[in-house]
Write a protein that holds these residues in place. Structure first.
Motif, mmCIF file in Angstrom:
data_model
loop_
_atom_site.group_PDB
_atom_site.id
_atom_site.type_symbol
_atom_site.label_atom_id
_atom_site.label_comp_id
_atom_site.label_asym_id
_atom_site.label_seq_id
_atom_site.Cartn_x
_atom_site.Cartn_y
_atom_site.Cartn_z
ATOM 1 N N ALA A 55 0.833 -1.210 0.000
ATOM 2 C CA ALA A 55 0.000 0.000 0.000
ATOM 3 C C ALA A 55 0.865 1.257 0.000
ATOM 4 O O ALA A 55 0.486 2.283 0.557
ATOM 5 C CB ALA A 55 -0.970 -0.001 1.180
ATOM 6 N N ASN A 56 2.038 1.151 -0.660
ATOM 7 C CA ASN A 56 2.970 2.275 -0.805
ATOM 8 C C ASN A 56 3.265 2.947 0.537
ATOM 9 O O ASN A 56 3.210 4.172 0.675
ATOM 10 C CB ASN A 56 2.440 3.312 -1.796
ATOM 11 N N GLY A 57 3.592 2.136 1.516
ATOM 12 C CA GLY A 57 3.974 2.643 2.828
ATOM 13 C C GLY A 57 2.872 2.643 3.860
ATOM 14 O O GLY A 57 3.144 2.665 5.068
ATOM 15 N N ALA A 58 1.623 2.600 3.441
ATOM 16 C CA ALA A 58 0.510 2.679 4.389
ATOM 17 C C ALA A 58 0.478 1.479 5.327
ATOM 18 O O ALA A 58 0.113 1.620 6.505
ATOM 19 C CB ALA A 58 -0.813 2.797 3.639
ATOM 20 N N ALA A 59 0.863 0.306 4.828
ATOM 21 C CA ALA A 59 0.840 -0.890 5.679
ATOM 22 C C ALA A 59 1.844 -0.767 6.820
ATOM 23 O O ALA A 59 1.567 -1.167 7.956
ATOM 24 C CB ALA A 59 1.136 -2.135 4.845
ATOM 25 N N GLU A 60 3.030 -0.225 6.527
ATOM 26 C CA GLU A 60 4.015 -0.011 7.597
ATOM 27 C C GLU A 60 3.481 0.996 8.620
ATOM 28 O O GLU A 60 3.649 0.804 9.832
ATOM 29 C CB GLU A 60 5.331 0.508 7.010
ATOM 30 N N THR A 61 2.867 2.043 8.148
ATOM 31 C CA THR A 61 2.327 3.065 9.055
ATOM 32 C C THR A 61 1.276 2.476 9.976
ATOM 33 O O THR A 61 1.281 2.710 11.196
ATOM 34 C CB THR A 61 1.729 4.231 8.248
ATOM 35 N N ILE A 62 0.371 1.686 9.414
ATOM 36 C CA ILE A 62 -0.691 1.076 10.221
ATOM 37 C C ILE A 62 -0.100 0.118 11.245
ATOM 38 O O ILE A 62 -0.514 0.093 12.414
ATOM 39 C CB ILE A 62 -1.708 0.366 9.313
ATOM 40 N N LEU A 63 0.901 -0.677 10.827
ATOM 41 C CA LEU A 63 1.524 -1.603 11.764
ATOM 42 C C LEU A 63 2.242 -0.842 12.876
ATOM 43 O O LEU A 63 2.138 -1.198 14.056
ATOM 44 C CB LEU A 63 2.507 -2.519 11.033
ATOM 45 N N GLY A 64 2.979 0.210 12.516
ATOM 46 C CA GLY A 64 3.661 1.007 13.520
ATOM 47 C C GLY A 64 2.706 1.606 14.525
ATOM 48 O O GLY A 64 2.959 1.602 15.740
ATOM 49 N N ASP A 65 1.581 2.122 14.037
ATOM 50 C CA ASP A 65 0.578 2.699 14.938
ATOM 51 C C ASP A 65 -0.031 1.625 15.843
ATOM 52 O O ASP A 65 -0.265 1.862 17.032
ATOM 53 C CB ASP A 65 -0.524 3.375 14.126
ATOM 54 N N ALA A 66 -0.292 0.456 15.280
ATOM 55 C CA ALA A 66 -0.932 -0.614 16.049
ATOM 56 C C ALA A 66 -0.019 -1.161 17.144
ATOM 57 O O ALA A 66 -0.497 -1.624 18.186
ATOM 58 C CB ALA A 66 -1.351 -1.749 15.111
ATOM 59 N N LEU A 67 1.291 -1.116 16.912
ATOM 60 C CA LEU A 67 2.250 -1.644 17.890
ATOM 61 C C LEU A 67 2.739 -0.579 18.868
ATOM 62 O O LEU A 67 3.497 -0.891 19.795
ATOM 63 C CB LEU A 67 3.451 -2.268 17.171
ATOM 64 N N ALA A 68 2.339 0.652 18.661
ATOM 65 C CA ALA A 68 2.775 1.737 19.539
ATOM 66 C C ALA A 68 2.369 1.432 20.981
ATOM 67 O O ALA A 68 1.241 1.017 21.255
ATOM 68 C CB ALA A 68 2.172 3.063 19.088
ATOM 69 N N GLY A 69 3.296 1.630 21.901
ATOM 70 C CA GLY A 69 3.017 1.367 23.305
ATOM 71 C C GLY A 69 3.417 -0.024 23.762
ATOM 72 O O GLY A 69 3.491 -0.284 24.963
ATOM 73 N N GLU A 70 3.683 -0.932 22.799
ATOM 74 C CA GLU A 70 4.161 -2.255 23.165
ATOM 75 C C GLU A 70 5.643 -2.193 23.533
ATOM 76 O O GLU A 70 6.382 -1.337 23.041
ATOM 77 C CB GLU A 70 3.973 -3.242 21.995
ATOM 78 N N ARG A 71 6.088 -3.088 24.382
ATOM 79 C CA ARG A 71 7.506 -3.172 24.727
ATOM 80 C C ARG A 71 8.285 -3.598 23.483
ATOM 81 O O ARG A 71 8.094 -4.707 22.990
ATOM 82 C CB ARG A 71 7.729 -4.159 25.867
ATOM 83 N N ARG A 72 9.128 -2.713 22.960
ATOM 84 C CA ARG A 72 9.820 -2.984 21.689
ATOM 85 C C ARG A 72 10.670 -4.235 21.769
ATOM 86 O O ARG A 72 10.761 -5.007 20.805
ATOM 87 C CB ARG A 72 10.693 -1.766 21.307
ATOM 88 N N GLU A 73 11.310 -4.461 22.916
ATOM 89 C CA GLU A 73 12.199 -5.619 23.064
ATOM 90 C C GLU A 73 11.452 -6.951 23.004
ATOM 91 O O GLU A 73 12.079 -7.999 22.804
ATOM 92 C CB GLU A 73 12.968 -5.521 24.395
ATOM 93 N N SER A 74 10.139 -6.921 23.162
ATOM 94 C CA SER A 74 9.342 -8.148 23.137
ATOM 95 C C SER A 74 8.806 -8.473 21.747
ATOM 96 O O SER A 74 8.072 -9.452 21.579
ATOM 97 C CB SER A 74 8.164 -8.026 24.114
ATOM 98 N N LEU A 75 9.174 -7.651 20.757
ATOM 99 C CA LEU A 75 8.671 -7.831 19.394
ATOM 100 C C LEU A 75 9.810 -8.097 18.428
ATOM 101 O O LEU A 75 10.948 -7.682 18.650
ATOM 102 C CB LEU A 75 7.935 -6.571 18.935
ATOM 103 N N GLU A 76 9.484 -8.782 17.334
ATOM 104 C CA GLU A 76 10.399 -8.924 16.200
ATOM 105 C C GLU A 76 9.677 -8.325 14.993
ATOM 106 O O GLU A 76 8.671 -8.876 14.536
ATOM 107 C CB GLU A 76 10.762 -10.393 15.918
ATOM 108 N N ILE A 77 10.192 -7.207 14.511
ATOM 109 C CA ILE A 77 9.548 -6.494 13.404
ATOM 110 C C ILE A 77 10.403 -6.663 12.161
ATOM 111 O O ILE A 77 11.599 -6.359 12.161
ATOM 112 C CB ILE A 77 9.374 -5.004 13.742
ATOM 113 N N PHE A 78 9.783 -7.168 11.097
ATOM 114 C CA PHE A 78 10.452 -7.407 9.818
ATOM 115 C C PHE A 78 9.875 -6.467 8.762
ATOM 116 O O PHE A 78 8.661 -6.259 8.706
ATOM 117 C CB PHE A 78 10.202 -8.836 9.308
ATOM 118 N N THR A 79 10.722 -5.946 7.895
ATOM 119 C CA THR A 79 10.222 -5.262 6.703
ATOM 120 C C THR A 79 11.147 -5.559 5.528
ATOM 121 O O THR A 79 12.131 -6.284 5.684
ATOM 122 C CB THR A 79 10.029 -3.752 6.928
ATOM 123 N N LYS A 80 10.816 -5.000 4.359
ATOM 124 C CA LYS A 80 11.530 -5.364 3.133
ATOM 125 C C LYS A 80 11.753 -4.138 2.256
ATOM 126 O O LYS A 80 11.059 -3.131 2.387
ATOM 127 C CB LYS A 80 10.735 -6.400 2.332
#
Length: 336
Positions: A55-80
């Motif tokens: 979605a030309n960047g929109a999917a990353e934005t939505i994922l970033g917003d949805a994960l906001a507030g989560e403990r970053r160290e407890s997540l594995e975030i992949f992109t391409k």
């Protein structure tokens, strides 16, 4: 949730991961997409896969917003990175140093994080020297913007060459992201043995073949309303070539095998992928939270030998296992 090592690294990822290809920013509205991400977290998923081109960047934005507030160290975030982004200028695509450097910064901004756990070459770039690409990835790692590097849909020879350069440059090439499911097994002949030798895991997409292996598409019947096959925003284009009556008839034969294992057909499909010990994670999607919870049941499920044999027999000659198709998804020239 089951957790598996990613390649010969110390990083563990959830065996079932959540990806937002096709859905977020296009097929699914932001609120519903966020609900699916929350469902994934509730179900024990810690690994999330996206790409700058979705979605030309929109999917990353939505994922970033949805994960906001989560403990970053407890997540594995992949992109391409690879496919055209932005307005589609001559340097808005490929694996050049310029595009990689600019793309990682843009992805981190959209994802609202200072690093990704895995940064992946979305395809092989035939128009950029591999040495340039791998040096650029090495610099991304040294800058702390990515912890590990992976690729997607690379051939065995490309994996060997990339792995050798990564070793020379002092970073880890730990993963390959191919399409893999019970109907589509082209990686088994050469990619998987090569990857085992090199210490590379598969992080596979389309484990239920975009819904085909759920059994919801019936031979001779219209696609269900709201399914990917009816998504005129783009989802239908990805699935229409696979909806033959021959394939759909064979898939219906999997229903009693799933029932015998106490699984839905979707769960059976995801569990089948995870029987391959070279698969670190199966990327699942979902347009509704209940689909996300449903997929997680497959984690840690050991299928009976007779079930595996029954799947092979049921699908028969509609299985695509031609290893010569590996790498065909990489354009021989850039798209812009």
């Amino acid at each position: 949730m089951e957790f598996r090592y990613l390649g010969h690294s110390g990083l563990k990822v959830s065996a079932v991961s959540y990806g937002n290809w096709v859905t977020h920013g296009s097929q699914v509205e932001a609120d519903q997409a966020t609900a699916c991400v929350r469902a994934a977290l509730e179900a024990g998923i810690t690994t999330f896969d996206t790409a700058d081109v979705y979605a030309n960047g929109a999917a990353e934005t939505i994922l970033g917003d949805a994960l906001a507030g989560e403990r970053r160290e407890s997540l594995e975030i992949f992109t391409k990175v690879y496919f055209p982004t932005g307005p589609g200028g001559p340097n808005d695509t490929g694996l050049s140093r310029k595009h990689i450097s600019e793309s990682i910064n843009a992805s981190l901004t959209r994802l609202r994080t200072d690093h990704v756990d895995l940064y992946q070459a979305h395809r092989y770039d035939y128009e950029t020297p591999l040495e340039e690409t791998m040096q650029a990835f090495a610099d991304v790692v040294r800058a702390g913007k990515a912890l590990y590097i992976g690729v997607s849909e690379w051939t065995p020879d490309q994996l060997r060459a990339g792995h050798a350069l990564a070793t020379q440059l002092g970073f880890q090439l730990v993963s390959n992201q191919p399409k893999y499911n019970a109907l589509y097994r082209i990686i088994e002949a050469e990619v998987v043995p090569t990857s085992r030798e090199l210490g590379i895991s598969q992080v596979v997409f389309s484990p239920i073949d975009q819904g085909i292996l759920t059994g919801k598409y019936k031979p001779g019947q219209p696609a269900p309303e709201g399914s990917r096959a009816t998504d005129t925003a783009g989802g239908a284009n990805f699935i229409k070539g696979s909806l033959s009556d021959e394939v759909l008839t064979r898939v219906q034969l999997l229903a009693p095998l799933a029932e015998a294992e106490g699984l839905t057909m979707a769960q059976l499909a995801v569990a089948w992928v995870l029987q391959n010990d070279n698969v670190a994670s199966a990327i699942t999607g979902g347009s509704r939270p209940e689909q996300v919870h449903d997929n997680v049941v497959a984690a840690g499920k050991k299928l009976l030998p007779e079930t595996l044999a029954g799947i092979d027999e049921a699908l028969g000659d509609v299985v695509q296992a031609d290893g010569s198709l590996v790498g065909k998804a990489s354009p021989t020239s850039r798209l812009t």
